[in-house]
Design a protein around this motif. Structure first.
Motif, PDB file in Angstrom:
ATOM      1  N   MET A 188       1.499  -9.874   3.840  1.00  0.00           N
ATOM      2  CA  MET A 188       0.404  -9.819   4.825  1.00  0.00           C
ATOM      3  C   MET A 188       0.932  -9.638   6.236  1.00  0.00           C
ATOM      4  SD  MET A 188      -2.583 -12.252   3.433  1.00  0.00           S
ATOM      5  CE  MET A 188      -3.059 -12.262   1.691  1.00  0.00           C
ATOM      6  N   ILE A 189       1.949  -8.787   6.387  1.00  0.00           N
ATOM      7  CA  ILE A 189       2.386  -8.435   7.739  1.00  0.00           C
ATOM      8  C   ILE A 189       1.283  -7.620   8.428  1.00  0.00           C
ATOM      9  CG2 ILE A 189       3.672  -6.364   6.998  1.00  0.00           C
ATOM     10  CD1 ILE A 189       4.678  -8.791   9.811  1.00  0.00           C
ATOM     11  N   ASN A 190       0.466  -6.980   7.604  1.00  0.00           N
ATOM     12  CA  ASN A 190      -0.802  -6.432   8.101  1.00  0.00           C
ATOM     13  C   ASN A 190      -1.835  -6.670   7.004  1.00  0.00           C
ATOM     14  OD1 ASN A 190       0.176  -4.480   6.306  1.00  0.00           O
ATOM     15  ND2 ASN A 190      -0.856  -2.819   7.383  1.00  0.00           N
ATOM     16  N   THR A 249      13.824   0.615   9.558  1.00  0.00           N
ATOM     17  CA  THR A 249      12.713   0.428   8.617  1.00  0.00           C
ATOM     18  C   THR A 249      11.504  -0.226   9.296  1.00  0.00           C
ATOM     19  OG1 THR A 249      14.388   0.087   6.924  1.00  0.00           O
ATOM     20  CG2 THR A 249      12.124  -0.496   6.340  1.00  0.00           C
ATOM     21  N   PRO A 250      10.348   0.428   9.256  1.00  0.00           N
ATOM     22  CA  PRO A 250       9.152  -0.196   9.855  1.00  0.00           C
ATOM     23  C   PRO A 250       8.797  -1.503   9.139  1.00  0.00           C
ATOM     24  CG  PRO A 250       8.759   2.123   9.292  1.00  0.00           C
ATOM     25  CD  PRO A 250      10.065   1.745   8.679  1.00  0.00           C
ATOM     26  N   THR A 251       8.155  -2.406   9.842  1.00  0.00           N
ATOM     27  CA  THR A 251       7.857  -3.727   9.256  1.00  0.00           C
ATOM     28  C   THR A 251       7.066  -3.621   7.946  1.00  0.00           C
ATOM     29  OG1 THR A 251       5.890  -3.845  10.646  1.00  0.00           O
ATOM     30  CG2 THR A 251       7.854  -5.005  11.434  1.00  0.00           C
ATOM     31  N   THR A 252       6.059  -2.738   7.921  1.00  0.00           N
ATOM     32  CA  THR A 252       5.240  -2.655   6.711  1.00  0.00           C
ATOM     33  C   THR A 252       6.031  -2.088   5.526  1.00  0.00           C
ATOM     34  OG1 THR A 252       4.431  -0.534   7.537  1.00  0.00           O
ATOM     35  CG2 THR A 252       2.985  -2.441   7.843  1.00  0.00           C
ATOM     36  N   PHE A 253       7.139  -1.421   5.796  1.00  0.00           N
ATOM     37  CA  PHE A 253       7.990  -0.850   4.742  1.00  0.00           C
ATOM     38  C   PHE A 253       9.117  -1.785   4.330  1.00  0.00           C
ATOM     39  CE2 PHE A 253       7.550   4.037   4.618  1.00  0.00           C
ATOM     40  CZ  PHE A 253       6.189   3.975   4.825  1.00  0.00           C
ATOM     41  N   ASN A 254       9.253  -2.877   5.051  1.00  0.00           N
ATOM     42  CA  ASN A 254      10.435  -3.719   4.868  1.00  0.00           C
ATOM     43  C   ASN A 254      10.137  -4.829   3.852  1.00  0.00           C
ATOM     44  OD1 ASN A 254      12.377  -5.842   5.343  1.00  0.00           O
ATOM     45  ND2 ASN A 254      12.945  -4.746   7.214  1.00  0.00           N
ATOM     46  N   TRP A 255      10.792  -4.757   2.691  1.00  0.00           N
ATOM     47  CA  TRP A 255      10.526  -5.745   1.631  1.00  0.00           C
ATOM     48  C   TRP A 255      10.757  -7.180   2.122  1.00  0.00           C
ATOM     49  CZ3 TRP A 255      13.963  -3.048  -2.590  1.00  0.00           C
ATOM     50  CH2 TRP A 255      13.284  -1.925  -3.090  1.00  0.00           C
ATOM     51  N   GLN A 308       0.851  -1.196   0.000  1.00  0.00           N
ATOM     52  CA  GLN A 308       0.000   0.000   0.000  1.00  0.00           C
ATOM     53  C   GLN A 308       0.883   1.240   0.000  1.00  0.00           C
ATOM     54  OE1 GLN A 308      -3.522  -0.292   2.560  1.00  0.00           O
ATOM     55  NE2 GLN A 308      -2.893  -2.349   3.104  1.00  0.00           N
ATOM     56  N   GLY A 309       0.255   2.394   0.062  1.00  0.00           N
ATOM     57  CA  GLY A 309       1.037   3.630   0.169  1.00  0.00           C
ATOM     58  C   GLY A 309       1.290   4.309  -1.164  1.00  0.00           C
ATOM     59  N   GLY A 310       0.924   3.670  -2.263  1.00  0.00           N
ATOM     60  CA  GLY A 310       1.108   4.292  -3.575  1.00  0.00           C
ATOM     61  C   GLY A 310       2.558   4.250  -4.031  1.00  0.00           C
ATOM     62  N   ALA A 311       2.751   4.658  -5.271  1.00  0.00           N
ATOM     63  CA  ALA A 311       4.108   4.690  -5.826  1.00  0.00           C
ATOM     64  C   ALA A 311       4.990   5.624  -4.999  1.00  0.00           C
ATOM     65  CB  ALA A 311       4.063   5.141  -7.280  1.00  0.00           C
ATOM     66  N   ILE A 312       4.406   6.698  -4.500  1.00  0.00           N
ATOM     67  CA  ILE A 312       5.195   7.680  -3.753  1.00  0.00           C
ATOM     68  C   ILE A 312       5.851   7.067  -2.519  1.00  0.00           C
ATOM     69  CG2 ILE A 312       4.980   9.760  -2.302  1.00  0.00           C
ATOM     70  CD1 ILE A 312       5.136  10.311  -5.320  1.00  0.00           C
ATOM     71  N   THR A 313       5.170   6.151  -1.862  1.00  0.00           N
ATOM     72  CA  THR A 313       5.772   5.536  -0.679  1.00  0.00           C
ATOM     73  C   THR A 313       7.035   4.758  -1.046  1.00  0.00           C
ATOM     74  OG1 THR A 313       3.673   5.564   0.461  1.00  0.00           O
ATOM     75  CG2 THR A 313       5.284   4.017   1.296  1.00  0.00           C
ATOM     76  N   GLN A 314       7.104   4.266  -2.297  1.00  0.00           N
ATOM     77  CA  GLN A 314       8.348   3.613  -2.739  1.00  0.00           C
ATOM     78  C   GLN A 314       9.498   4.625  -2.850  1.00  0.00           C
ATOM     79  OE1 GLN A 314       8.784   0.336  -2.688  1.00  0.00           O
ATOM     80  NE2 GLN A 314       6.664   0.329  -1.973  1.00  0.00           N
ATOM     81  N   ASN A 315       9.173   5.901  -2.968  1.00  0.00           N
ATOM     82  CA  ASN A 315      10.258   6.897  -2.966  1.00  0.00           C
ATOM     83  C   ASN A 315      11.070   6.793  -1.679  1.00  0.00           C
ATOM     84  OD1 ASN A 315       9.196   7.752  -5.362  1.00  0.00           O
ATOM     85  ND2 ASN A 315       8.620   9.808  -4.659  1.00  0.00           N
ATOM     86  N   PHE A 316      10.419   6.358  -0.597  1.00  0.00           N
ATOM     87  CA  PHE A 316      11.094   6.186   0.690  1.00  0.00           C
ATOM     88  C   PHE A 316      11.517   4.738   0.908  1.00  0.00           C
ATOM     89  CE2 PHE A 316       7.615   9.310   0.866  1.00  0.00           C
ATOM     90  CZ  PHE A 316       8.399  10.452   0.836  1.00  0.00           C
TER      91      PHE A 316
END
Ligand SMILES: *Cc1c(COP(=O)(O)O)cnc(C)c1O
Length: 364
Positions: free
Chosen positions: A239-241, A224-230, A78-86
């Protein structure tokens, strides 16, 4: 309540964009009762066997459709393409160096967003050319010690696209494919990471697809937060969340639609035909123009202007009366823009061209 006396016939929105009619009808048919379960997909537990079967099939179908090798993980985030910027720098850069190519609004924003994570090198930019072209692969000035190179395959606002895959072996390439993914086959193996927000060519908003080569997983910085961690996401099947369950289901219907039509080679031919019709019309006109370098003209997003720029708002209003919606250019660049993704039928492009001819006759 907004009521429209002239309902939408064809929706040229850049995103969220129109979806294939067949897909919408299928979703409608199954909306209240999926596969005789008595449940809507919207109501299903993401861990239940019904939803897991949808999820697995969606992933398998995407792997087949996009020809994704087995050493790549597919993440539904989730978070959109923009969240991948981070997320990209947080998962790859380790405080070191990376190179970025700027070929329009989105890749510039990505470059800016990355600054705090390491040494961010501008490897090439077409900003001084007003983004009328994209910097050629040969002119990318990166270093073999870069952790990765980032670029955008199709600039949605400026209408600038690369049509070949880069051939760079020593540094992983991270690519934003948000507005061109699945419009044609690419060689996935040429890339380290491919990501895309879903709402242009995949499905509804709320889903971000990330395709990562195995060996690039596991280098995240420790904060890195869990939901951000590949790595954590890939070990947990995204499905970490709770994932964006309904958007994933809709994406699955779109993948089926593409597979049923014969896959990406078939849709590519249609996309070439649609965009060529529109560009040919614009090029043969003395009323409309598009200044993008011909070898970089996007097949998905066609920006154009009129010699009489002051008629732009009138064009947008009249188009809406003719049932042609969302034809206004992005607020940053003005002018007009027709987004003609996979779901846009050829009849939509024909209707737009007919309208443009008519508008010219009336306003020249
Ligand atoms: C739309 C778009 C984005 C932004 O996507 P969000 O999902 O809104 O974060 C980024 N890059 C490109 C190329 C886009 O077209």
């Amino acid at each position: 309540m907004i009521s429209k006396p002239y309902p939408c016939q064809f929706n040229f929105s850049a995103g969220p964009a129109m979806l294939p009619k067949e897909v919408m009808e299928k979703a409608k048919d199954e909306f209240l009762n999926w596969n005789d379960t008595g449940m809507s997909v919207l109501e299903m537990s993401h861990r239940g066997k019904e939803y897991m079967s949808i999820f697995k099939k969606t992933e398998e179908n995407l792997r087949e459709l996009f020809n994704i090798p087995n050493n790549y993980k597919i993440l539904f985030l989730q978070g959109g393409a923009i969240t991948q910027n981070f997320m990209v720098p947080m998962n790859l850069i380790q405080g070191e160096d990376a190179s970025y190519i700027v070929s329009g609004y989105w890749s510039k924003r990505t470059f800016n967003d990355a600054q705090v994570f390491g040494n961010i090198n501008l490897a090439a930019s077409s900003e001084s050319d007003n983004y009328l072209t994209a910097p050629k692969y040969e002119d990318w000035n990166f270093s073999p010690t870069d952790k990765y190179i980032h670029f955008c395959l199709n600039e949605t606002i400026h209408g600038v696209e690369y049509f070949e895959d880069p051939n760079i072996e020593n540094v992983p390439i991270v690519v934003d494919m948000s507005s061109t993914i699945l419009s044609r086959q690419v060689d996935v193996a040429k890339y380290g990471v491919i990501y895309a927000g879903a709402q242009k060519n995949i499905g509804p908003s709320g889903l971000t697809l990330v395709i990562v080569r195995d060996d690039l997983i596991g280098y995240s910085q420790k904060e890195t937060p869990t939901t951000f961690n590949w790595k954590i996401q890939s070990e947990n099947d995204s499905m970490i969340n709770t994932p964006s369950t309904y958007s994933i289901y809709m994406a699955g219907l779109v993948f089926n639609w593409l597979l049923d039509m014969g896959g990406l080679d078939v849709i590519e031919k249609k996309n070439i035909q649609k965009s060529k019709m529109l560009y040919d019309f614009i090029d043969n006109s003395e009323f409309y123009y598009n200044e993008i370098n011909k070898s970089n003209r996007s097949r998905m997003n066609v920006p154009f202007r009129m010699i009489k720029d002051e008629l732009t708002m009138k064009f947008v209003e009249d188009a809406e009366l003719a049932g042609l919606y969302q034809i206004k250019g992005h607020r940053l660049v003005g002018g007009l823009r027709a987004s003609i993704y996979n779901a846009m039928p050829i009849e939509g492009v024909e209707a737009l061209i007919n309208f443009m001819m008519d508008f010219e006759l009336k306003n020249k």
